[in-house]
Design an enzyme around this catalytic site. Structure first.
Site, short mmCIF file in Angstrom:
data_model
loop_
_atom_site.label_atom_id
_atom_site.label_comp_id
_atom_site.label_asym_id
_atom_site.label_seq_id
_atom_site.Cartn_x
_atom_site.Cartn_y
_atom_site.Cartn_z
N GLU A 176 0.83 -1.20 0.00
CA GLU A 176 0.00 0.00 0.00
C GLU A 176 0.87 1.26 0.00
OE1 GLU A 176 -2.47 1.08 3.39
OE2 GLU A 176 -4.06 1.67 2.03
N GLU A 347 -6.06 -2.30 12.59
CA GLU A 347 -5.77 -3.14 11.41
C GLU A 347 -6.87 -4.16 11.17
OE1 GLU A 347 -3.53 -1.95 9.64
OE2 GLU A 347 -2.68 -0.67 11.19
ZN LIG Z 1 -5.07 2.13 8.65
#
Ligand SMILES: [Zn+2]
Length: 938
Positions: A176, A347
């Site tokens: 990411e 998360e």
């Molecule tokens: Zn995050």
């Protein structure tokens, strides 16, 4: 790219690294919207979409490279003569590229083009004949190679030393937002979901892990295995993850494991996080009403130094910094303990918000990070009901968001981005903290049951797919309609996701008629007269003295126009308090009389009838409004007087979060001593409750409160605090056993060394030398800087500048710790600079960054003269010194503007104006930390 803002946990990281009270200032630097660099098109053509990837990769730990091959099933949405996808820093064998139709017939590849625009990262395959609409094809890459890079991005190399001191290598991923294209050619946009079938070749003594469970493992050579993983569900490329390593893992708890260095597993460091992970996953399944989609979940503690973010939510394979995840019994503070559960909650929240449903484009990254931030607090609060997490949400999330969102340059939530660096810049305080706060506002006006029901609809409808805010709003609308709420969710929320900044609601009352006027404006910290056309749909909730109900959070009035009046029938003696529990993302100002009514109540009546979150709101709003010239400081100090009754962490945090600014404003003035004595008196009550050692009766918030209280009251000169802390240090010295509470260890040692002798200082210095724990070593460094003996501080600075000293690597931190530790440290450092500026520069310290940081602590004409003399002595640094002088001159103007009101509070003169209506106060942003960051950038 500021990797610190990549998908992770902003507040936690900084709290781990630095003191808590700096975090909101820190975050301010990230809010500046990046302008679009050029007119390059960064989006892939819409003609081709991927359906399934089949990828084989093999790392080579001798050459730190990898090789691979892949095939991608694609669908031609439109006729296309080219296939454009992403590849970056890959060497692709063009002769092995093939495009096959459903019958296995090949379409001739006439050539490939790699985009020559550096950050476009397109790989374009030119075809002899066009792909036909609505037909599927297979795109084959017969061979490509890449580097296991050292950038902590893409497919990269990490290392650690085993217990025998031998270096061990591992290969791991961080994709990411745009790293997947560094590992294999792919359609690297979040909405282009496909399934992934992954095969990894690994050395015989290694294991491999990926998003899904291992399906088959086959020995393919004397020293190699080929691991094949289950095909994934449809997912975004940025969430693919794998690791090839000799890390060890815990035993499986339900479907979860943690991977870490073998010694950490053996020592039980992963046991607590594994237990928390198990509870968090269950709590999220309950909240969303949707079972976790995957059959397994692995969490990886990546060896220190080899992970750029705090954590990353790869679907089924979450990666963390080791220090963010593992539990160290002997050194884990209460703050760190909380952050372990919080980071897992963040998360794991992404497993639904981000992984199951992904953003249509990075423009909507707040749909990921806002919800993850919300869950970071909410789910941690479900697992630990006594941690008061949603009250902490107000001080640590809402206030920090607001303090960053009050500049003219702040961005909107739906900010677009194109290039990889623009995309990375969106991982900021707006995407995390502001979106989290706005989501909490939305939950409140909808009510929690409607909010939950709407989220369930949203996740169900958009699962394995990509979404934009309108998808969320229509699902919430459906839930609102079912509940009979008369609301237009999209209309309300568009004002929040597409308007920059934070609103200020100003409340003015007519004390004769009982009517109240609400006015909304965008709050700009540096301009009290700012006006503009921006309008929000603001849910006004209020409580009054005569009807002090803070539990019913139903919206009382929707403020949708610039101004609105309503007769609330209030008597003239009744206070009005707006924004119950500060659930709404807006600040509130009142007319002088209403402020006085609230202040009188807090000082005389049962102030606990006003909840801790609203007490925190009043403190934060009052101090922020005063700093921006909207409320008289005398009024603010009258409000702060009630703190002599306050003992709770949440309101006091709001004070400490703003306190450094206040102290800097006053510290060189004639009322400095009165100010210090006054605040010692105000904090005595809470200090006497908490003292310096932990007690069995401590709540979680007491433990978090204690270090802040000790830090401030010792700094302000409390004899009790300085004596108590020194007693504890001397007990350690005499017994040889460190019994200091770990959560407040740094603050206790700091307090002790303020009045301690040279022997005490040397003792702490020796603890620094002998400690193997990096966290502890930085605590001891910070404590050593607190000494109020100029000779010791000078010696400390000399050592720090000596390349051969063990203090040398802490050089920048030590300078920061010294000037921010109090007046003595600041004075000593100024004198040191006068004598040693050349040596400081030769020690690779940026003189301009140092002087800029120190200048924020200066605000007198005498100090300007000192800097002018410095320039005469060191003409080579004239520009840096001139910049510092400009900063101090600005601070002098600020002091001239605000000090009279504070003086009038202490001295009783009436010279201050009732309300300051002009002036541009110095922002004092990010002082200590920006200096450290500037150092690091050298
Ligand atoms: Zn995050």
């Amino acid at each position: 790219m500021d990797t610190l803002y990549k998908c992770y946990f902003v507040t936690v990281f900084f709290q781990l690294a630095y003191s808590q009270v700096f975090d909101t200032e820190l975050l301010a630097r990230s809010t500046v919207a990046k302008s679009r660099a050029n007119n390059v098109n960064y989006r892939l053509p819409s003609s081709i979409i991927p359906l399934k990837y089949d990828i084989t990769l093999e790392p080579n730990f001798n050459t730190d490279t990898f090789s691979g091959m892949s095939s991608i099933e694609i669908n031609a949405v439109e006729e296309a003569n080219t296939i454009t996808l992403h590849a970056y820093q890959l060497t692709i064998n063009e002769s092995l590229i093939e495009v096959l139709d459903a019958n296995g017939n090949s379409t001739k590849v006439t050539g490939v083009t790699e985009s020559d625009i550096a950050d476009q990262q397109f790989y374009i395959i030119n075809l002899e004949s066009a792909l036909q609409p609505n037909q599927n094809y297979t795109l084959v890459f017969g061979g490509f190679t890449g580097i296991l890079n050292n950038d902590l991005d893409g497919f990269y190399l990490a290392k650690y030393n085993d217990v025998n001191g031998n270096e061990r290598k591992l290969a791991i991923t961080q994709f990411e937002p745009t790293g997947a294209r560094r590992a294999f050619p792919c359609f690297d946009e979040p909405h282009l979901k496909a399934t992934f079938q992954l095969r990894l070749v690994r050395p015989i003594n290694y294991t491999s892990e990926a998003n899904t469970p291992l399906e088959i493992s086959a020995r393919i050579a004397e020293d190699k295995f080929l691991d094949e993983f289950q095909e994934t569900l449809p997912m975004s490329s940025y969430l693919v993850a794998f690791i090839i390593s000799d890390l060890n893992y815990t035993k499986k708890l339900h479907r979860q494991r943690i991977l870490a260095r073998p010694k950490e597993i053996e020592d039980g460091r992963a046991d607590f996080p594994l237990d928390q992970a198990n509870q968090v996953l269950r709590a999220l399944e309950n909240f969303t009403g949707i079972a976790f989609a995957l059959p397994k979940m692995d969490e990886v503690a990546v060896p220190e130094g080899y992970f750029s973010a705090g954590a990353m939510e790869n679907w089924g394979l979450v990666t963390y910094r080791e220090l963010s995840l593992l539990y160290y019994n002997e050194s884990t503070t209460e703050t760190r303990l909380e952050s372990i559960t919080s980071i897992i909650s963040h998360e794991y929240g992404h497993q639904w918000f981000g992984d199951l449903v992904s953003p249509l484009w990075w423009k909507y990254i707040w749909l990921n990070e806002g919800f993850a931030t919300y869950f970071e607090f909410y789910i941690t609060g479900v697992v630990h009901e006594d941690w008061e997490m949603m009250d902490q949400f107000v001080i640590r999330n809402v206030h920090s968001a607001m303090s960053s969102d009050q500049t003219l340059s702040t961005r909107i939530m739906n900010q677009d981005a194109g290039s990889p660096s623009e995309i990375s810049s969106l991982f900021d305080v707006i995407a995390y903290n502001k979106a989290g706060a706005v989501i909490r506002t939305m939950e409140t006006f909808l009510s929690t049951p409607v909010f939950k029901s709407g989220l369930n609809k949203y996740l169900t409808k958009k699962r394995y797919s990509a979404a934009q805010p309108s998808d969320l709003y229509s699902a919430l609308q459906e839930a609102a309609d079912e509940a009979g709420l008369n609301l237009n969710v999209s209309k309300i929320m568009t004002t929040w996701d597409s308007t920059p900044g934070v609103p200020l609601v100003t409340v003015t009352r007519n004390y004769d008629s009982g009517s109240v006027t609400f006015t909304q404006n965008r709050f700009i910290a540096t301009n009290p007269n700012y006006t503009s056309d921006e309008l929000w749909y603001i849910p006004i909730t209020y409580s009054t003295k005569s009807k002090a109900d803070f539990n019913d959070l139903t919206t009382d009035i929707w403020l949708t126009t610039a101004t609105a009046s309503e007769n609330l029938g209030l008597s003239a003696s009744d206070w009005l308090l707006v924004n119950k529990k500060q659930r709404g993302y807006y600040r509130v100002n009142y007319d002088e009389s209403n402020w006085k009514l609230i202040i009188d109540y807090l000082n005389r009546d049962n102030f606990e009838n006003i909840p801790i979150t609203n007490r925190a709101q009043l403190i934060d709003d009052a101090l922020t409004l005063a700093r921006s010239g909207r409320v008289n400081y005398r009024t603010v100090f009258e409000l702060l007087n009630y703190l002599s009754r306050e003992t709770h962490y949440v309101p006091l945090y709001a004070l400490f979060n703003n306190f450094d600014y206040l102290r800097r404003l006053v510290q060189h003035s004639t009322i400095s001593q009165m100010f210090q004595d006054h605040f010692v008196t105000l904090l005595e009550n809470v200090y006497n409750k908490l003292k310096v050692e932990e007690s069995a009766n401590d709540s979680h918030c007491d433990k978090r409160n204690r270090p802040n209280v000790i830090n401030s009251i010792c700094l302000l000169g409390s004899a009790a605090c300085r004596n108590d802390t020194l007693t504890l240090l001397r007990r350690w010295r005499s017994t040889g056993t460190n019994l200091l509470p770990v959560t407040a260890e740094q603050q206790i040692l700091c307090g002790a060394l303020r009045n301690g002798f040279e022997d005490d200082w040397n003792f702490v210095y020796n603890q620094f030398l002998s400690s193997q724990d990096s966290t502890r070593r930085t605590r001891y460094i910070a404590a050593l800087a607190c000494s109020e003996n100029p000779d010791l501080i000078t010696r400390f600075l000399n050592q720090a500048l000596n390349d051969g000293s063990p203090l040398a690597v802490y050089r920048a931190r030590i300078l920061t710790d010294v000037y921010s530790s109090g007046n003595v440290g600041l004075r000593t450092l100024l004198d040191y600079i006068k004598s040693n500026l050349t040596q400081i520069a030769e020690a690779r310290i940026s003189v301009s960054a140092l002087l800029a940081a120190v200048a924020n602590y200066l605000n007198t004409e005498e100090q300007i003269k000192e800097l002018q003399d410095l320039k005469t002595a060191y003409p080579a640094y004239g520009t840096a010194i001139d910049n510092a002088i400009s900063r101090v001159e600005s601070n002098v103007r600020t002091a001239n503007l605000y000090l009279p009101a504070i003086e009038s509070f202490y001295i009783g003169s009436d010279s201050s104006s009732a309300l300051i209506t002009s002036g541009r106060p110095q922002a004092f942003i990010c002082i200590a930390i920006s200096f450290i960051l500037a150092m690091l950038a050298l």
